[in-house]
Design an enzyme around this catalytic site. Structure first.
Site, short mmCIF file in Angstrom:
data_model
loop_
_atom_site.label_atom_id
_atom_site.label_comp_id
_atom_site.label_asym_id
_atom_site.label_seq_id
_atom_site.Cartn_x
_atom_site.Cartn_y
_atom_site.Cartn_z
N PHE B 135 55.39 -20.80 -38.13
CA PHE B 135 53.96 -20.67 -38.38
C PHE B 135 53.26 -21.42 -37.25
CE2 PHE B 135 49.86 -21.78 -40.13
CZ PHE B 135 49.46 -20.57 -40.65
N ASP B 204 59.58 -27.67 -42.85
CA ASP B 204 58.27 -27.25 -43.36
C ASP B 204 58.53 -26.36 -44.58
OD1 ASP B 204 56.00 -25.73 -43.95
OD2 ASP B 204 55.29 -25.76 -41.89
N TYR B 229 49.06 -25.12 -51.88
CA TYR B 229 48.14 -24.09 -52.40
C TYR B 229 48.78 -22.72 -52.51
CZ TYR B 229 47.24 -24.00 -47.31
OH TYR B 229 47.35 -23.99 -45.95
N ARG B 379 52.54 -7.87 -46.50
CA ARG B 379 53.25 -8.97 -47.19
C ARG B 379 52.94 -8.94 -48.68
NH1 ARG B 379 52.55 -14.98 -45.04
NH2 ARG B 379 50.59 -14.65 -46.14
#
Lengths: 403, 403
Positions: B135, B204, B229, B379
């Site tokens: 990412f 991560d 989140y 996705r």
């Protein structure tokens, strides 16, 4: 330090009721959820709750998050909120739009500002001056920034910073108002002197934003940070802000170049390319609930003139000092907040050599909430939007009773 | 990459209704505010709203902030919340108490972790490996950390990291699950190989925390970060977490040593002295409203076994892949998510060479919410606590209609 408690009270000095009746900001108090049995003088630590916050936050949670879900990043304006809310704060600190961004803590923003200052300053400068009485986090973070950039730190009393800057100075990091004493430092003069020495001025506005006019643009400040949970009433730990003067933005080189500061974040580009403008100061995904609570809280500032806030702040602190002098037995407390208006923020700090911590605890039990700072300081913050002269009177009377 | 869409559907394969009836987690869906007209498959970007959040946050705002005000830092437990909530997350990622702290964004925590890794690694090591498909923010921040510490970055495909680490390697920063393809990387094997080379493993967990068992302690991970989140449903931009393995804590040397990480924060000590334990990973004042919304959201995990979550996640993605294969005309989409369970996270990414962005827009209009990632990826995230097999069936049918 001069003691404002020396002056005797004039017999015809106006009383709290007269001062409240003449207060042009008195209507603002109704915008806050305040318990009338308590005198809250800790708004310089955590501001009171504006009535706008709870309904707005309930809507953010139930509708924007709960129903719109991921669409809210665009449809509810979440993505652009750090810059939008930044501009609202900009108005309160004298910054034209496009220079303030909200997000992260004050500490994190100090880090961005100090490292960026080193990079703006360029070769040959390796000394970072720090206000010797700084709120600790600024000093800790500046030291970390210095360690990572090959600079050294020098602690200098804020009034001496103007003279201390030299050809090796990158920048000075200064607290606009001293958190302990309430002393207001000379932002225009210090900034000008730093510029004279070829150095940058980085101001920490935690104790001045929302308490007095700051004039960032007008005084040519380079970089500034501040918190939003004191006089700006954004709620516990509400996100801090970062100001980068427009003509530094193109060269602002953040040590925390998170994806939110990318020119095209959703390109998912492996190569970093910084955004233009205030967004360059962003890092990761903003904590939206805290950020939008702050946004709602800022509604209480709509139409408020900072000059009126400053005038009331000085009148409140003058009045409180006068009433303490009149009511408290001599010698029990001494003010460490300057008597001169030009050197006073929006708090009064009283040194209380014997039993300060117990004195504050007794005040709190009697409904007068200030705070205690080691070793011997009683702090009373005056938030002009909701503190009344009657509050100041009751605080002084209660202090006299306790002592 | 192998395509899971090649396998034909067995005629007696169970249908969605049967699978939902047998699902031991099906009762958890009632803990979320979900609109039954929408199939929400974007919980890997923003998790759905747990019902516990709105009432809890209203109480935090009105009572803890509005009435208790500054006293809430102690009385309402605000001060200790980063560690307390950290321990709740610790249980979900296989970390014993005292090693996880919540606060700041993922990007800021990546910075802390990578700089701290350089300092833990010591002299002679100056190469930071980064998962080549990371990412973006991890790569940007790792590059900044490298620049500030005199290291260099080398991008290596995650499966090759184990072989790439050498005597100069500080650490590898790896995404546990690839955000784009949904590929799950080999955390135990890569961590062991890094240790073999004398390097540290920094993971991560943004796309794995709450989606599958992670086993940080069990696999000897050194440092980890993650957001809250997505599968943890903490709300938009809810604070990230940082894991520092217990036996590294005494030498964890943060580049962001804000006052909240001081051993005695209210001493206002000009000299920095780091706290022991997880609190050493803190920086400034935490954004309490966002943090306590997350705390409330974590209630939905009480009593949930991550092994059951993983089993359902795999069953959901298997079922979705099977139904897409059965319903969508051949050749219109191809799965870029590995067919092998050991290599699959909790999302399915379908490459859609023609008009992917329009296809996703059409799905959203029909009430099936996934997301689009440039240039051509659809996705679909499967959050086992609230996604049903009926959702997966409807998503596959709607995709077939749209295509």
């Amino acid at each position: 330090m001069s003691d404002a408690l020396d002056a005797p009270e004039a017999p015809d000095a106006p009383d709290a009721a007269r001062l409240d009746a003449a207060d042009e900001l008195r209507g603002r108090r109704a915008a806050f959820e305040l318990d009338d049995d308590t005198v809250y003088l800790d708004g310089n630590s955590l501001g009171a709750l504006p009535r706008t916050v709870a309904p707005r936050l309930a809507d953010v949670v139930r509708r924007e998050w709960g129903r719109l879900l991921i669409r809210s990043w665009e449809e509810s304006g979440w993505w652009a909120a750090p810059e939008r809310v930044g501009d609202r704060i900009g108005r309160l600190v004298g910054a034209a739009p496009g220079q303030v961004v909200v997000g992260d803590s004050t500490s994190v923003n100090v880090f961005k500002a100090v490292v960026a200052a080193v990079r703006l300053a360029g070769d040959g400068r390796d000394e970072i001056l720090v206000d010797a009485a700084t709120f600790p986090t600024d000093g800790y973070i500046a030291a970390s920034a210095a360690r990572l950039t090959g600079c050294r730190i020098r602690a200098v009393p804020a009034p001496d910073l103007a003279a201390a800057a030299g050809p090796r100075t990158v920048a000075a990091l200064v607290n606009h108002v001293d958190y302990r004493t309430g002393r207001l430092h000379d932002l225009p003069g210090t900034t000008a002197a730093l510029h004279e020495a070829g150095a940058l001025a980085v101001w920490d506005l935690c104790h001045s934003a929302g308490a007095l006019p700051v004039g960032l643009d007008g005084h040519g400040v380079d970089l500034a940070v501040g918190c939003t949970y004191k006089y700006l009433n954004g709620g516990p730990g509400s996100p801090a802000f970062l100001y980068v003067r427009r003509d530094h933005q193109d060269r602002f080189d953040s040590p925390l170049p998170g994806w939110n500061s990318h020119a095209d974040p959703f390109s998912m580009d492996p190569a970093y390319r910084p955004a233009d403008g205030a967004a360059r100061g962003r890092t990761g995904t903003p904590e939206i609930l805290s950020l939008l609570a702050l946004d709602a809280a800022l509604d209480v500032w709509d139409g408020v003139d900072l000059a009126a806030v400053r005038a009331k702040s000085l009148a409140l602190t003058d009045f409180f000092l006068r009433r303490v002098a009149a009511l408290v037995p001599p010698g029990r407390v001494e003010s460490v907040t300057p008597a001169a208006h030009a050197e006073r923020g929006s708090q009064v700090s009283l040194r209380c050599p014997s039993g300060a911590e117990d004195v504050m605890a007794a005040l709190v039990r009697r409904g007068v909430v200030g705070d205690f700072r080691r070793p011997d300081v009683l702090r009373f913050g005056f938030a002009p939007l909701y503190t009344s002269f009657a509050d100041a009177e009751r605080a002084a009377r209660t202090l006299a009773e306790v002592l």
